[in-house]
Design an enzyme around this catalytic site. Structure first.
Site, PDB file in Angstrom:
ATOM      1  CD  GLN A 184     -43.629 -26.959 -27.511  1.00  0.00           C
ATOM      2  OE1 GLN A 184     -43.364 -27.202 -26.337  1.00  0.00           O
ATOM      3  NE2 GLN A 184     -44.870 -26.787 -27.928  1.00  0.00           N
ATOM      4  CB  SER A 185     -38.026 -22.548 -24.725  1.00  0.00           C
ATOM      5  OG  SER A 185     -37.128 -22.398 -23.654  1.00  0.00           O
ATOM      6  CG  ASN A 186     -37.191 -28.203 -22.431  1.00  0.00           C
ATOM      7  OD1 ASN A 186     -38.312 -28.682 -22.487  1.00  0.00           O
ATOM      8  ND2 ASN A 186     -36.203 -28.608 -23.221  1.00  0.00           N
TER       9      ASN A 186
END
Ligand SMILES: Cc1ncc(COP(=O)(O)O)c(C=O)c1O
Length: 378
Positions: A107-109
């Site tokens: 869920q990388s920003n």
């Protein structure tokens, strides 16, 4: 450069933790001039707001806590990564990249922001995402945004609660880049978080943006009549802290920067932050003599692991939302705020001091974590 006497270290329990080195300071315009030599694209709205957390400060009986709203940078829901990308995208363009390859957690920003910046410049994003969270398979949060952007998302298995090591991750992206080269493309490999100078990014371009962010924040606090005593923020891949530490060392050596780790033990992280800070110093020709004494990382707020949502996380998100109308994210800023509250409680940050908390964004990750949040807040 201008020589100026620095102020004495603070007389408090954490004095000596950082910033006891030779006290030479630079001016705001020195910093601007040094950084203006680096090409930059405009992706975001600056300056981000700085405001006092009046309710929380009063509830605690001090210190005075201010929040620097880097969650409001404006591109793709905001966050610290878009500051970095303003300096990294020009390097992709200078190297004539038509593909960008990076890696991160599921869920990388960072990955989503990289994709959002790259597509605007006609660069195709390939995101190698490691499954480090125990999340349901539906497309939500940053992965949903990756899909909307049309990013090429490649999910890989990984240990839950831990970030994948740099060597293994680099090997995975190198493989993808080799396939792209074989097809005649020009891939640009950028490391997780845009932090360590690695892959195609041979200079710490991400950290440069946080030297400038420090300058921006200090101008705002000085307009309000003070220099902060402490800066507190979340540390993940290191460039945010490296830039802030260097900015503090150059402009206001008395100010202590405390990074709250969300993933790695403090010793290895402190080393990484220092490596990036030294590389940034060299790249900018900003010779502050930054040393290990200035790099303070706390790791006890990782709790059950990277990205693992606990009741404490859910509670602090509710607290700041209800008291101040500000939403923290469940992976980075909530753990940093838990750390901030705890070091206030322990007296490391005296009640009489002034603190700036950097909200570094990440709010899209609230939604894929909804089940845990609802369960804990029921
Ligand atoms: C929301 C958010 N806050 C903080 C960080 C940490 O910043 P850095 O990677 O520069 O240490 C990250 C990324 O890792 C992030 O996505």
């Amino acid at each position: 450069m201008k020589d100026a006497p620095g102020r004495a270290p603070l007389d408090n329990p954490s004095a000596g933790m950082i910033n006891n080195g030779p006290m030479k300071t630079w001016t705001f315009s020195d910093i601007e001039r040094l950084i203006a030599r680096f090409p930059r694209v405009e992706l975001i709205h600056l300056p981000t707001p700085l405001r006092k957390l009046a309710n929380v400060s009063a509830d605690l009986g001090g210190p005075e806590i201010y929040i620097k709203r880097d969650d409001l940078t404006g591109m793709a829901f905001g966050g610290n990564k878009s500051r970095k990308l303003e300096f990294i995208v020009p390097d992709m363009l200078a190297k004539k990249a038509d593909v960008v390859v990076t890696w991160a957690g599921l869920q990388s920003n960072w990955a989503m922001q990289t994709a959002a910046a790259a597509v605007r410049f006609g660069i195709r994003p390939i995101l190698v995402l490691f499954k480090t969270y125990p999340l349901p398979p539906e497309r939500d949060g940053n992965i949903l945004l990756d899909d909307i952007l049309g990013a090429d998302v490649r999910i890989r298995d990984a240990a839950v609660g831990k970030l994948v090591g740099v060597e293994a991750a680099l090997a995975a992206v190198e493989e993808v880049a080799a396939e792209e080269r074989a097809k005649g493309h020009r891939p640009y490999i950028v490391p997780v978080g845009g932090s360590m100078p690695l892959g195609s990014m041979d200079r710490p371009l991400g950290a440069i943006s946080y030297v400038l962010a420090y300058r921006e924040m200090l101008e705002q606090t000085r307009a309000l009549g003070f220099d902060p005593d402490f800066i507190v923020h979340s540390t993940g891949s290191g460039a945010t802290q490296a830039g802030l530490v260097l900015g503090a060392k150059a402009l206001s050596p008395r100010v202590k920067v405390v990074g709250i780790s969300v993933s790695d033990p403090k010793d290895s992280f402190a080393k990484e932050v220092l490596t990036i800070a030294k590389a940034t110093e060299k790249t900018l020709a900003l010779d502050t003599g930054v040393s290990a004494a200035e790099v303070s990382v706390l790791d006890e707020y990782i709790r059950e692991g990277y990205g693992i949502v606990t009741k404490e996380v859910a509670d602090v998100i509710r607290m700041l939302f209800t008291r101040e109308g500000i939403v923290l994210d469940p992976v980075y800023t909530s753990k940093a705020f838990i750390g901030l509250l705890d070091i206030i409680r322990k007296g490391v940050i005296p009640r009489s001091s002034k603190v700036v908390f950097f909200h570094t964004g990440g709010t899209p990750a609230l939604f894929p974590n909804k089940h845990k949040l609802v369960e804990y807040l029921a």
